[in-house]
Scaffold this motif. Structure first.
Motif, PDB file in Angstrom:
ATOM      1  N   ARG A  56       6.509   0.081   1.284  1.00 32.77           N
ATOM      2  CA  ARG A  56       7.237   1.254   0.935  1.00 32.77           C
ATOM      3  C   ARG A  56       6.333   2.514   1.252  1.00 32.77           C
ATOM      4  O   ARG A  56       5.366   2.477   0.496  1.00 32.77           O
ATOM      5  CB  ARG A  56       7.865   1.268  -0.474  1.00 32.77           C
ATOM      6  N   LEU A  57       6.552   3.193   2.208  1.00 32.67           N
ATOM      7  CA  LEU A  57       5.375   4.161   2.646  1.00 32.67           C
ATOM      8  C   LEU A  57       5.362   5.369   1.788  1.00 32.67           C
ATOM      9  O   LEU A  57       4.116   5.662   1.733  1.00 32.67           O
ATOM     10  CB  LEU A  57       5.981   4.854   4.134  1.00 32.67           C
ATOM     11  N   GLU A  58       6.220   5.754   0.940  1.00 29.27           N
ATOM     12  CA  GLU A  58       6.099   6.947   0.000  1.00 29.27           C
ATOM     13  C   GLU A  58       5.232   6.335  -1.227  1.00 29.27           C
ATOM     14  O   GLU A  58       4.633   7.169  -1.776  1.00 29.27           O
ATOM     15  CB  GLU A  58       7.371   7.276  -0.375  1.00 29.27           C
ATOM     16  N   GLU A  59       4.725   5.083  -1.131  1.00 26.18           N
ATOM     17  CA  GLU A  59       4.003   4.343  -2.103  1.00 26.18           C
ATOM     18  C   GLU A  59       2.510   4.374  -1.630  1.00 26.18           C
ATOM     19  O   GLU A  59       1.600   3.939  -2.527  1.00 26.18           O
ATOM     20  CB  GLU A  59       4.519   3.266  -2.751  1.00 26.18           C
ATOM     21  N   ILE A  60       2.348   4.488  -0.503  1.00 30.01           N
ATOM     22  CA  ILE A  60       1.102   4.365  -0.077  1.00 30.01           C
ATOM     23  C   ILE A  60       0.201   5.779  -0.040  1.00 30.01           C
ATOM     24  O   ILE A  60       0.444   6.836   0.542  1.00 30.01           O
ATOM     25  CB  ILE A  60       0.924   3.953   1.561  1.00 30.01           C
ATOM     26  N   THR A  61      -0.771   5.454  -0.918  1.00 21.81           N
ATOM     27  CA  THR A  61      -1.686   6.776  -1.219  1.00 21.81           C
ATOM     28  C   THR A  61      -2.878   6.622  -0.453  1.00 21.81           C
ATOM     29  O   THR A  61      -3.488   7.759   0.005  1.00 21.81           O
ATOM     30  CB  THR A  61      -2.032   6.804  -2.657  1.00 21.81           C
ATOM     31  N   GLN A  62      -3.549   5.455  -0.109  1.00 25.12           N
ATOM     32  CA  GLN A  62      -4.529   5.292   0.682  1.00 25.12           C
ATOM     33  C   GLN A  62      -4.188   4.335   2.122  1.00 25.12           C
ATOM     34  O   GLN A  62      -3.310   3.661   1.565  1.00 25.12           O
ATOM     35  CB  GLN A  62      -5.619   4.593   0.052  1.00 25.12           C
ATOM     36  N   PRO A  63      -4.604   4.499   3.143  1.00 27.79           N
ATOM     37  CA  PRO A  63      -4.255   3.615   4.053  1.00 27.79           C
ATOM     38  C   PRO A  63      -4.563   2.299   3.901  1.00 27.79           C
ATOM     39  O   PRO A  63      -5.450   1.848   3.374  1.00 27.79           O
ATOM     40  CB  PRO A  63      -5.314   4.288   5.407  1.00 27.79           C
ATOM     41  N   VAL A  64      -3.764   1.440   4.075  1.00 30.77           N
ATOM     42  CA  VAL A  64      -3.926   0.042   4.188  1.00 30.77           C
ATOM     43  C   VAL A  64      -4.086  -0.730   5.356  1.00 30.77           C
ATOM     44  O   VAL A  64      -3.430  -0.480   6.581  1.00 30.77           O
ATOM     45  CB  VAL A  64      -2.503  -0.553   3.669  1.00 30.77           C
ATOM     46  N   THR A  65      -5.002  -1.473   5.609  1.00 31.04           N
ATOM     47  CA  THR A  65      -5.491  -2.161   6.771  1.00 31.04           C
ATOM     48  C   THR A  65      -5.054  -3.635   6.596  1.00 31.04           C
ATOM     49  O   THR A  65      -5.373  -4.248   5.550  1.00 31.04           O
ATOM     50  CB  THR A  65      -6.949  -2.296   7.247  1.00 31.04           C
TER      51      THR A  65
END
Length: 133
Positions: A56-65
């Protein structure tokens, strides 16, 4: 006998106004169908029809690789709060990398050699169907 309209070759003022009206209507429809900034987007990573991961993009606070080394052509995805992109892929055509970042519901990144699909879906419902109106 030919009509006067058949002899006319240059556009008239009314032709220009009609073209402007059609272009304005098309622009307004396109603007209405675009994703809203507050829309909740979900990124799904699918391999051979099986979901590997969802974000869920709104829950992403730091980039995830996300690195997928087990594929025929290893690749690396970058999931950020505003979209998803493929940073690196060993596939021959690199179409998935050249797609760039997807940021709106309905957009996809497809890596055919790996049979991998990254798609964005949104939870915002429009009041009308984009096909039937």
């Amino acid at each position: 006998m030919r009509s006067p309209a058949a002899d006319r070759r240059r556009p008239t003022l009314w032709d220009g106004l009609t073209a402007l009206l059609v272009a304005t209507a098309a622009f307004l429809l396109l603007a209405a169908l675009q994703s809203e900034p507050g829309e909740s987007l979900t990124a799904a990573v699918t391999l051979d029809g099986e979901i590997l991961a969802e974000y869920r993009l709104e829950e992403i606070t730091q980039p995830v690789t996300l690195t997928l080394d087990e594929l025929s052509y290893p690749l690396t995805l970058l999931v950020e709060g505003d979209g998803v992109s493929i940073l690196h892929s060993d596939c021959p055509s690199q179409d998935c990398v050249h797609t760039g970042k997807i940021t709106q519901a309905g957009q996809q990144i497809i890596c055919l050699p790996n049979r991998l699909i990254v798609s964005l879906t949104g939870t915002h419902d429009l009041d009308f169907d984009a096909v039937t109106g």
